[in-house]
Scaffold this motif. Structure first.
Motif, mmCIF file in Angstrom:
data_model
loop_
_atom_site.group_PDB
_atom_site.id
_atom_site.type_symbol
_atom_site.label_atom_id
_atom_site.label_comp_id
_atom_site.label_asym_id
_atom_site.label_seq_id
_atom_site.Cartn_x
_atom_site.Cartn_y
_atom_site.Cartn_z
ATOM 1 N N LEU A 16 6.776 -1.928 -16.484
ATOM 2 C CA LEU A 16 8.197 -1.902 -16.858
ATOM 3 C C LEU A 16 8.649 -3.265 -17.376
ATOM 4 O O LEU A 16 8.171 -4.302 -16.933
ATOM 5 N N SER A 17 9.608 -3.228 -18.291
ATOM 6 C CA SER A 17 10.232 -4.461 -18.761
ATOM 7 C C SER A 17 11.077 -5.036 -17.629
ATOM 8 O O SER A 17 11.329 -4.366 -16.619
ATOM 9 N N LEU A 18 11.517 -6.261 -17.796
ATOM 10 C CA LEU A 18 12.352 -6.892 -16.779
ATOM 11 C C LEU A 18 13.615 -6.083 -16.527
ATOM 12 O O LEU A 18 13.963 -5.790 -15.372
ATOM 13 N N GLU A 19 14.306 -5.712 -17.576
ATOM 14 C CA GLU A 19 15.548 -4.947 -17.432
ATOM 15 C C GLU A 19 15.315 -3.619 -16.728
ATOM 16 O O GLU A 19 16.065 -3.236 -15.826
ATOM 17 N N ASP A 20 14.270 -2.890 -17.148
ATOM 18 C CA ASP A 20 14.006 -1.578 -16.560
ATOM 19 C C ASP A 20 13.581 -1.696 -15.099
ATOM 20 O O ASP A 20 13.944 -0.864 -14.269
ATOM 21 N N ALA A 21 12.812 -2.719 -14.785
ATOM 22 C CA ALA A 21 12.370 -2.913 -13.406
ATOM 23 C C ALA A 21 13.555 -3.191 -12.485
ATOM 24 O O ALA A 21 13.666 -2.625 -11.390
ATOM 25 N N VAL A 22 14.460 -4.044 -12.933
ATOM 26 C CA VAL A 22 15.641 -4.367 -12.137
ATOM 27 C C VAL A 22 16.502 -3.120 -11.925
ATOM 28 O O VAL A 22 16.987 -2.852 -10.813
ATOM 29 N N LYS A 23 16.669 -2.324 -12.980
ATOM 30 C CA LYS A 23 17.469 -1.095 -12.881
ATOM 31 C C LYS A 23 16.850 -0.115 -11.893
ATOM 32 O O LYS A 23 17.545 0.479 -11.063
ATOM 33 N N GLU A 80 0.844 -1.201 0.000
ATOM 34 C CA GLU A 80 0.000 0.000 0.000
ATOM 35 C C GLU A 80 0.880 1.253 0.000
ATOM 36 O O GLU A 80 1.853 1.331 0.733
ATOM 37 N N LYS A 81 0.514 2.179 -0.883
ATOM 38 C CA LYS A 81 1.207 3.466 -1.032
ATOM 39 C C LYS A 81 2.628 3.301 -1.586
ATOM 40 O O LYS A 81 3.441 4.222 -1.475
ATOM 41 N N LYS A 82 2.916 2.135 -2.166
ATOM 42 C CA LYS A 82 4.226 1.908 -2.773
ATOM 43 C C LYS A 82 4.120 1.985 -4.294
ATOM 44 O O LYS A 82 3.027 1.981 -4.865
ATOM 45 N N ILE A 83 5.285 2.056 -4.926
ATOM 46 C CA ILE A 83 5.356 2.033 -6.391
ATOM 47 C C ILE A 83 5.856 0.652 -6.795
ATOM 48 O O ILE A 83 6.922 0.220 -6.352
ATOM 49 N N VAL A 84 5.077 -0.042 -7.618
ATOM 50 C CA VAL A 84 5.382 -1.437 -7.941
ATOM 51 C C VAL A 84 5.402 -1.664 -9.450
ATOM 52 O O VAL A 84 4.473 -1.258 -10.157
ATOM 53 N N SER A 85 6.438 -2.314 -9.929
ATOM 54 C CA SER A 85 6.475 -2.714 -11.334
ATOM 55 C C SER A 85 5.619 -3.967 -11.491
ATOM 56 O O SER A 85 5.784 -4.939 -10.746
ATOM 57 N N VAL A 86 4.710 -3.942 -12.468
ATOM 58 C CA VAL A 86 3.826 -5.084 -12.707
ATOM 59 C C VAL A 86 4.099 -5.746 -14.058
ATOM 60 O O VAL A 86 3.286 -6.502 -14.567
ATOM 61 N N GLY A 87 5.283 -5.450 -14.619
ATOM 62 C CA GLY A 87 5.627 -6.046 -15.908
ATOM 63 C C GLY A 87 5.150 -5.192 -17.061
ATOM 64 O O GLY A 87 4.297 -4.322 -16.897
ATOM 65 N N PRO A 88 5.693 -5.423 -18.254
ATOM 66 C CA PRO A 88 5.332 -4.603 -19.415
ATOM 67 C C PRO A 88 3.900 -4.834 -19.877
ATOM 68 O O PRO A 88 3.303 -5.887 -19.620
ATOM 69 N N ASN A 98 0.915 -5.849 -22.211
ATOM 70 C CA ASN A 98 0.782 -7.008 -23.104
ATOM 71 C C ASN A 98 1.666 -8.183 -22.699
ATOM 72 O O ASN A 98 2.136 -8.931 -23.556
ATOM 73 N N SER A 99 1.893 -8.317 -21.390
ATOM 74 C CA SER A 99 2.704 -9.435 -20.911
ATOM 75 C C SER A 99 1.894 -10.312 -19.959
ATOM 76 O O SER A 99 0.923 -9.865 -19.339
ATOM 77 N N GLY A 100 2.294 -11.564 -19.845
ATOM 78 C CA GLY A 100 1.671 -12.455 -18.880
ATOM 79 C C GLY A 100 1.943 -12.000 -17.462
ATOM 80 O O GLY A 100 1.131 -12.213 -16.561
ATOM 81 N N THR A 101 3.108 -11.369 -17.251
ATOM 82 C CA THR A 101 3.437 -10.849 -15.922
ATOM 83 C C THR A 101 2.408 -9.827 -15.470
ATOM 84 O O THR A 101 1.897 -9.890 -14.344
ATOM 85 N N LYS A 102 2.085 -8.876 -16.333
ATOM 86 C CA LYS A 102 1.115 -7.850 -15.942
ATOM 87 C C LYS A 102 -0.258 -8.472 -15.696
ATOM 88 O O LYS A 102 -0.989 -8.072 -14.785
ATOM 89 N N PHE A 103 -0.609 -9.446 -16.507
ATOM 90 C CA PHE A 103 -1.895 -10.137 -16.356
ATOM 91 C C PHE A 103 -2.015 -10.724 -14.948
ATOM 92 O O PHE A 103 -3.016 -10.512 -14.255
ATOM 93 N N VAL A 104 -0.998 -11.451 -14.514
ATOM 94 C CA VAL A 104 -1.081 -12.105 -13.209
ATOM 95 C C VAL A 104 -0.760 -11.143 -12.069
ATOM 96 O O VAL A 104 -1.307 -11.270 -10.970
ATOM 97 N N ALA A 105 0.097 -10.143 -12.308
ATOM 98 C CA ALA A 105 0.425 -9.170 -11.260
ATOM 99 C C ALA A 105 -0.812 -8.363 -10.872
ATOM 100 O O ALA A 105 -1.079 -8.136 -9.676
ATOM 101 N N ASP A 106 -1.567 -7.929 -11.865
ATOM 102 C CA ASP A 106 -2.799 -7.190 -11.583
ATOM 103 C C ASP A 106 -3.779 -8.077 -10.816
ATOM 104 O O ASP A 106 -4.451 -7.619 -9.879
ATOM 105 N N MET A 107 -3.861 -9.343 -11.193
ATOM 106 C CA MET A 107 -4.756 -10.274 -10.507
ATOM 107 C C MET A 107 -4.337 -10.451 -9.048
ATOM 108 O O MET A 107 -5.183 -10.482 -8.140
#
Length: 345
Positions: A186-193, A152-160, A162-171
């Protein structure tokens, strides 16, 4: 590692569709180093394989598979970088890619016209189930986040997008009722950075992410590298994973990430999603047959050697023709089904 628990209706058995029993499947053994020679004709034209984010397992595994298929057939299978599962589904359905990787939940939604596909179901076929993706909820070692509620109140990368990551992260966030959270695609690379940069210099990166959610194979290289810099923990999502697995169809599995994967203190409960290798409906029989044949007849070569990291694909060790036929509700490509039948699966 804890035994995964697959939540799947008993009636959804492809083995019953193929008409062969479990005894035949159990007796089936494949010589992983075989070249897989056959009277099956080689493909007559090049093809494209939709993979995923740079550094992700889809991308690395896809490159390894494409190389082997090209070696076996003498025809080029070009791996293409993409945003991931949903992007791959759309590319394959439009004929922009011939084959591609996708998660089972995204494939189910696309095939049935659900969620982000309510404007129209997509047409595609399956070549087989491959390995499983594990949901990673990654936070820096120094983070105070211990549970999903702490996001809560955090900033979270949920994947790019059109990705399966975003689909399940939102769920996951919706199921856990984490409403007041800023979601960044964010993409994997950008999220890690971003995660590393904010952990190292929080005052200089106020808009950077506090956590990242990623769905990928084990290990996911760029995430593993974080352990050498800022260090990280994985958030236990057992309760939310159980809720999703029990209430949602998509082949969800309640499992855990072993500590040795990322040098963790203990295993971490998470949600696991099977991956499918899909194809265009009109993919040639020769391409479909040779890709499936290469997956299993060249499995040892696909796994590679741990001392050669660039060509090492440990996720290939999970390939099993007995589970590969479980791609419901997506039907197998006729040539793929023929391969499994002929090999007594």
């Amino acid at each position: 590692m804890d035994r995964s628990r697959l939540i799947l209706p008993d009636s959804m058995s492809r083995r019953s569709v193929l008409g062969l029993g479990a005894a035949a499947a159990a007796a089936f053994a494949l010589p992983g180093c075989s070249r897989g020679r056959s009277d099956e004709p080689a493909p007559s034209a090049p093809a494209k394989l939709a993979t995923g984010n740079v550094g992700g397992v889809y991308n690395r595994f896809g490159a390894g598979l494409a190389l082997l298929v090209g070696e076996v057939t003498g025809m080029t299978l070009t791996p293409v970088e993409t945003a991931g599962s949903i992007d791959n589904l759309r590319r394959v359905a439009r004929g922009e890619a011939d084959v591609g990787f996708t998660t089972s939940d995204s494939a189910y939604a696309a095939y049935e016209g659900l969620d982000g596909f309510k404007s129209g179901a997509l047409k595609f076929r399956a070549l087989g189930r491959t390995y499983d993706n594990y949901v990673h909820v990654v936070v820096p070692m120094a983070s105070k986040v211990k549970t999903l509620a702490d996001l809560e109140k955090k900033i979270v990368s949920v994947g790019p997008a059109n990705s399966g990551t975003k689909f399940v992260a939102d769920m996951i966030l919706d199921t856990a009722k984490v409403a007041n959270v800023t979601r960044k695609a964010l993409s994997l690379e950008d999220a890690v950075k971003e995660l590393r940069a904010k952990a190292e210099e929080p005052d200089s990166n106020p808009r950077g992410i506090d956590a990242m959610i990623w769905s990928g194979g084990l290990p996911t290289g760029p995430i593993k590298e974080l352990q050498k810099s800022i260090g990280f923990r994985l958030v236990d999502i057992a309760e939310t994973a159980e809720t999703i697995a029990l209430k949602q169809f998509g082949g969800y599995i309640v499992s855990s990430i072993p500590p040795k994967t990322y040098d963790l203190a203990s295993a971490v409960a998470t949600l696991t999603i099977p991956n499918y290798l899909i194809s265009r409906v009109d993919l040639s029989d020769s391409w479909a047959w040779w890709i499936v044949n290469t997956l299993f007849r060249r499995q040892k070569d696909l796994i590679g050697n741990i001392n050669d990291p660039e060509h090492y694909h440990p996720e290939a060790s999970a390939l099993d023709p007995r589970s590969a036929i479980a791609t419901m509700p997506v039907p197998l490509h006729p040539a793929a089904e023929r391969w499994y039948r002929n090999n007594h699966v």
